[in-house]
Design a protein around this motif. Structure first.
Motif, PDB file in Angstrom:
ATOM      1  N   ASP A 147       0.869  -1.175   0.000  1.00 41.95           N
ATOM      2  CA  ASP A 147       0.000   0.000   0.000  1.00 41.95           C
ATOM      3  C   ASP A 147       0.910   1.230   0.000  1.00 41.95           C
ATOM      4  O   ASP A 147       1.524   1.566   1.019  1.00 41.95           O
ATOM      5  N   TRP A 148       1.001   1.874  -1.155  1.00 39.58           N
ATOM      6  CA  TRP A 148       1.966   2.976  -1.344  1.00 39.58           C
ATOM      7  C   TRP A 148       1.722   4.128  -0.374  1.00 39.58           C
ATOM      8  O   TRP A 148       2.653   4.559   0.314  1.00 39.58           O
ATOM      9  N   PRO A 149       0.485   4.629  -0.263  1.00 43.59           N
ATOM     10  CA  PRO A 149       0.274   5.749   0.683  1.00 43.59           C
ATOM     11  C   PRO A 149       0.600   5.355   2.122  1.00 43.59           C
ATOM     12  O   PRO A 149       1.146   6.154   2.882  1.00 43.59           O
ATOM     13  N   LEU A 150       0.296   4.082   2.468  1.00 41.24           N
ATOM     14  CA  LEU A 150       0.613   3.637   3.825  1.00 41.24           C
ATOM     15  C   LEU A 150       2.125   3.608   4.040  1.00 41.24           C
ATOM     16  O   LEU A 150       2.639   4.044   5.076  1.00 41.24           O
ATOM     17  N   LEU A 151       2.819   3.129   3.023  1.00 40.96           N
ATOM     18  CA  LEU A 151       4.280   3.081   3.100  1.00 40.96           C
ATOM     19  C   LEU A 151       4.843   4.499   3.244  1.00 40.96           C
ATOM     20  O   LEU A 151       5.760   4.745   4.047  1.00 40.96           O
ATOM     21  N   GLN A 152       4.274   5.416   2.493  1.00 45.03           N
ATOM     22  CA  GLN A 152       4.733   6.817   2.587  1.00 45.03           C
ATOM     23  C   GLN A 152       4.526   7.359   4.005  1.00 45.03           C
ATOM     24  O   GLN A 152       5.396   8.038   4.551  1.00 45.03           O
ATOM     25  N   ARG A 153       3.384   7.011   4.568  1.00 46.13           N
ATOM     26  CA  ARG A 153       3.109   7.499   5.932  1.00 46.13           C
ATOM     27  C   ARG A 153       4.064   6.878   6.942  1.00 46.13           C
ATOM     28  O   ARG A 153       4.550   7.537   7.850  1.00 46.13           O
ATOM     29  N   LYS A 154       4.303   5.572   6.748  1.00 45.11           N
ATOM     30  CA  LYS A 154       5.218   4.888   7.680  1.00 45.11           C
ATOM     31  C   LYS A 154       6.602   5.519   7.655  1.00 45.11           C
ATOM     32  O   LYS A 154       7.238   5.710   8.688  1.00 45.11           O
ATOM     33  N   VAL A 155       7.053   5.826   6.450  1.00 41.45           N
ATOM     34  CA  VAL A 155       8.376   6.452   6.339  1.00 41.45           C
ATOM     35  C   VAL A 155       8.352   7.838   6.991  1.00 41.45           C
ATOM     36  O   VAL A 155       9.254   8.197   7.755  1.00 41.45           O
ATOM     37  N   ALA A 156       7.305   8.588   6.705  1.00 35.23           N
ATOM     38  CA  ALA A 156       7.225   9.957   7.243  1.00 35.23           C
ATOM     39  C   ALA A 156       7.230   9.948   8.779  1.00 35.23           C
ATOM     40  O   ALA A 156       7.758  10.869   9.406  1.00 35.23           O
ATOM     41  N   ASP A 157       6.650   8.886   9.352  1.00 35.77           N
ATOM     42  CA  ASP A 157       6.554   8.821  10.824  1.00 35.77           C
ATOM     43  C   ASP A 157       7.681   8.009  11.453  1.00 35.77           C
ATOM     44  O   ASP A 157       7.658   7.755  12.661  1.00 35.77           O
ATOM     45  N   CYS A 158       8.618   7.556  10.657  1.00 34.50           N
ATOM     46  CA  CYS A 158       9.606   6.582  11.144  1.00 34.50           C
ATOM     47  C   CYS A 158      10.490   7.153  12.266  1.00 34.50           C
ATOM     48  O   CYS A 158      11.017   8.260  12.167  1.00 34.50           O
ATOM     49  N   HIS A 159      10.637   6.331  13.298  1.00 29.80           N
ATOM     50  CA  HIS A 159      11.556   6.661  14.395  1.00 29.80           C
ATOM     51  C   HIS A 159      12.447   5.457  14.690  1.00 29.80           C
ATOM     52  O   HIS A 159      12.825   5.218  15.828  1.00 29.80           O
ATOM     53  N   ASP A 160      12.763   4.698  13.649  1.00 36.30           N
ATOM     54  CA  ASP A 160      13.477   3.436  13.863  1.00 36.30           C
ATOM     55  C   ASP A 160      14.979   3.596  14.083  1.00 36.30           C
ATOM     56  O   ASP A 160      15.646   2.632  14.429  1.00 36.30           O
ATOM     57  N   CYS A 161      15.511   4.768  13.819  1.00 33.23           N
ATOM     58  CA  CYS A 161      16.939   4.973  14.129  1.00 33.23           C
ATOM     59  C   CYS A 161      17.163   6.419  14.532  1.00 33.23           C
ATOM     60  O   CYS A 161      16.260   7.252  14.466  1.00 33.23           O
ATOM     61  N   ARG A 162      18.368   6.725  14.937  1.00 32.88           N
ATOM     62  CA  ARG A 162      18.688   8.045  15.498  1.00 32.88           C
ATOM     63  C   ARG A 162      18.541   9.180  14.486  1.00 32.88           C
ATOM     64  O   ARG A 162      18.454  10.336  14.865  1.00 32.88           O
ATOM     65  N   LEU A 163      18.498   8.858  13.194  1.00 32.27           N
ATOM     66  CA  LEU A 163      18.436   9.942  12.200  1.00 32.27           C
ATOM     67  C   LEU A 163      17.137  10.735  12.285  1.00 32.27           C
ATOM     68  O   LEU A 163      17.071  11.871  11.813  1.00 32.27           O
ATOM     69  N   CYS A 164      16.121  10.146  12.915  1.00 27.24           N
ATOM     70  CA  CYS A 164      14.852  10.881  13.052  1.00 27.24           C
ATOM     71  C   CYS A 164      15.041  12.110  13.944  1.00 27.24           C
ATOM     72  O   CYS A 164      14.264  13.058  13.872  1.00 27.24           O
ATOM     73  N   GLU A 165      16.064  12.085  14.772  1.00 21.49           N
ATOM     74  CA  GLU A 165      16.268  13.205  15.705  1.00 21.49           C
ATOM     75  C   GLU A 165      16.876  14.423  15.019  1.00 21.49           C
ATOM     76  O   GLU A 165      16.727  15.548  15.477  1.00 21.49           O
ATOM     77  N   THR A 166      17.562  14.192  13.930  1.00 16.69           N
ATOM     78  CA  THR A 166      18.281  15.314  13.304  1.00 16.69           C
ATOM     79  C   THR A 166      17.713  15.710  11.940  1.00 16.69           C
ATOM     80  O   THR A 166      18.078  16.741  11.405  1.00 16.69           O
ATOM     81  N   ARG A 167      16.838  14.883  11.385  1.00 12.57           N
ATOM     82  CA  ARG A 167      16.305  15.203  10.054  1.00 12.57           C
ATOM     83  C   ARG A 167      15.345  16.389  10.141  1.00 12.57           C
ATOM     84  O   ARG A 167      14.719  16.617  11.187  1.00 12.57           O
ATOM     85  N   THR A 168      15.209  17.099   9.019  1.00 10.29           N
ATOM     86  CA  THR A 168      14.129  18.078   8.907  1.00 10.29           C
ATOM     87  C   THR A 168      12.857  17.345   8.506  1.00 10.29           C
ATOM     88  O   THR A 168      11.786  17.575   9.051  1.00 10.29           O
ATOM     89  N   GLN A 169      13.007  16.457   7.547  1.00  8.28           N
ATOM     90  CA  GLN A 169      11.893  15.607   7.113  1.00  8.28           C
ATOM     91  C   GLN A 169      12.468  14.388   6.411  1.00  8.28           C
ATOM     92  O   GLN A 169      13.643  14.363   6.045  1.00  8.28           O
ATOM     93  N   THR A 170      11.629  13.387   6.246  1.00 10.04           N
ATOM     94  CA  THR A 170      12.061  12.195   5.516  1.00 10.04           C
ATOM     95  C   THR A 170      12.027  12.480   4.022  1.00 10.04           C
ATOM     96  O   THR A 170      11.334  13.392   3.561  1.00 10.04           O
ATOM     97  N   VAL A 171      12.780  11.678   3.282  1.00 10.08           N
ATOM     98  CA  VAL A 171      12.807  11.798   1.817  1.00 10.08           C
ATOM     99  C   VAL A 171      12.427  10.436   1.254  1.00 10.08           C
ATOM    100  O   VAL A 171      13.223   9.497   1.240  1.00 10.08           O
ATOM    101  N   PHE A 172      11.184  10.330   0.827  1.00  6.07           N
ATOM    102  CA  PHE A 172      10.645   9.032   0.422  1.00  6.07           C
ATOM    103  C   PHE A 172      11.131   8.619  -0.964  1.00  6.07           C
ATOM    104  O   PHE A 172      11.649   7.538  -1.175  1.00  6.07           O
ATOM    105  N   GLY A 173      10.947   9.492  -1.923  1.00  2.00           N
ATOM    106  CA  GLY A 173      11.330   9.181  -3.302  1.00  2.00           C
ATOM    107  C   GLY A 173      10.699  10.180  -4.235  1.00  2.00           C
ATOM    108  O   GLY A 173      10.019  11.116  -3.806  1.00  2.00           O
ATOM    109  N   ARG A 174      10.934   9.986  -5.518  1.00  2.94           N
ATOM    110  CA  ARG A 174      10.441  10.962  -6.492  1.00  2.94           C
ATOM    111  C   ARG A 174      10.305  10.253  -7.822  1.00  2.94           C
ATOM    112  O   ARG A 174      11.053   9.321  -8.119  1.00  2.94           O
TER     113      ARG A 174
END
Ligand code: URA
Length: 293
Positions: A110-137
């Protein structure tokens, strides 16, 4: 002058090449090998202290600073002559397969679900320093999939991959090969979050993000994958081989033909290698046409 020569001239490609030494020790696979992973955060890989071009204030993207560890073999890297496409080199990543069992259809993604999961991801320390996730284009129905390393500063700010100078070069190369970046390709990264200061991705960050990339590939089901740079190539092919060794061959990732090329950010600093990247693209186009026919 041939059309290919004109295109190369347009892109500023040169015939020479200039290998440099030195990044292999920092590759996640190598680090994993040296020190088994624990729950504790691993020591941050060093950020190489080479300054960006004077016109830029941003920290250089790591791929701009790195180079193949060994002199590529020119003969081994020559693009395949029209009559002989290189034999696929089968690689067997241990990651979750695109097809779960022989003949079984992959679970729908489910593409939109996957996009949401990535946007909300906190699975590693990079979530603390990112401005936002970059899913794809690009086009999720595209037949070509390009996989880079990780967002840089511009990508982190805009939420899209390859929007900086490296992205412009990539767009030019795609366009010279007759590919529209929005219609014909989908571009994603191994990591969805920017490593601070553009440092190298850490092994546990790659592991935490791997499932997202696999699901993207499973959804898109590309005819051909191009791995841009050593992190993408080594991660997808689960190898420590250098770009020099991996280029000029047709690998397979989960059954999908995969061609390895230089990272565009590396090419910005190593202009002569653009000619080889162009050859990679020609090889990819040939494999693509064959796979689609
Ligand atoms: N380099 C990458 O590998 N990915 C991006 O999105 C930008 C730069």
């Amino acid at each position: 002058m041939s059309r290919a020569s004109l295109q190369q001239q347009e892109m500023g490609l040169g015939p020479a090449w200039q290998p440099r030494a030195g990044w292999f020790e920092q590759h996640p696979a190598q680090l994993l090998r040296q020190s088994p992973q624990t729950d504790a955060a691993p020591a941050e890989p060093p950020v190489l202290a080479i300054s960006a071009s004077p016109s830029e204030s941003r920290p250089p993207h790591r791929a701009e600073l790195t180079a193949p560890p060994e002199a590529p073999q020119i003969a081994a890297q020559a693009p395949a002559p029209a009559s002989s496409i290189p034999e696929p080199v089968e690689s067997t990543p241990t990651a979750e397969p695109l097809r779960t069992e022989a003949g079984a259809e992959p679970a729908p993604v489910d593409w939109p679900l996957l996009q949401r999961k990535v946007a909300d991801c906190h699975d590693c320390r990079l979530c603390e320093t990112r401005t936002q996730t970059v899913f794809g284009r690009g086009n999720p129905q595209a037949r070509w999939m390009l996989i880079g390393e990780a967002p840089g500063e511009n990508e982190d700010r805009q939420g899209l991959p390859f929007v900086g100078r490296a992205g412009q070069l990539l767009d030019n190369m795609l366009s010279a090969a007759g590919l529209d970046r929005d219609r014909d390709v989908y571009i994603a990264n191994v990591l969805k979050c920017r490593p601070p200061g553009n440092r190298n991705p850490a092994p546990d960050e790659i592991a935490a993000c791997n499932g997202y990339l696999l699901q993207q590939i499973r959804h898109i089901q590309p005819t051909l994958i191009i791995a841009l740079g050593r992190f993408a190539a080594q991660t997808l092919l689960e190898t420590e081989d250098s770009i020099g060794r991996l280029r000029g061959k047709v690998h397979r990732y989960q059954g999908v033909p995969l061609v390895v090329s230089y990272h565009p950010a590396y090419l910005l600093r190593n202009q002569p290698d653009k000619a080889k990247a162009w050859q990679d693209l020609l090889l990819a186009r040939k494999i693509f046409r064959q796979a689609e026919s």
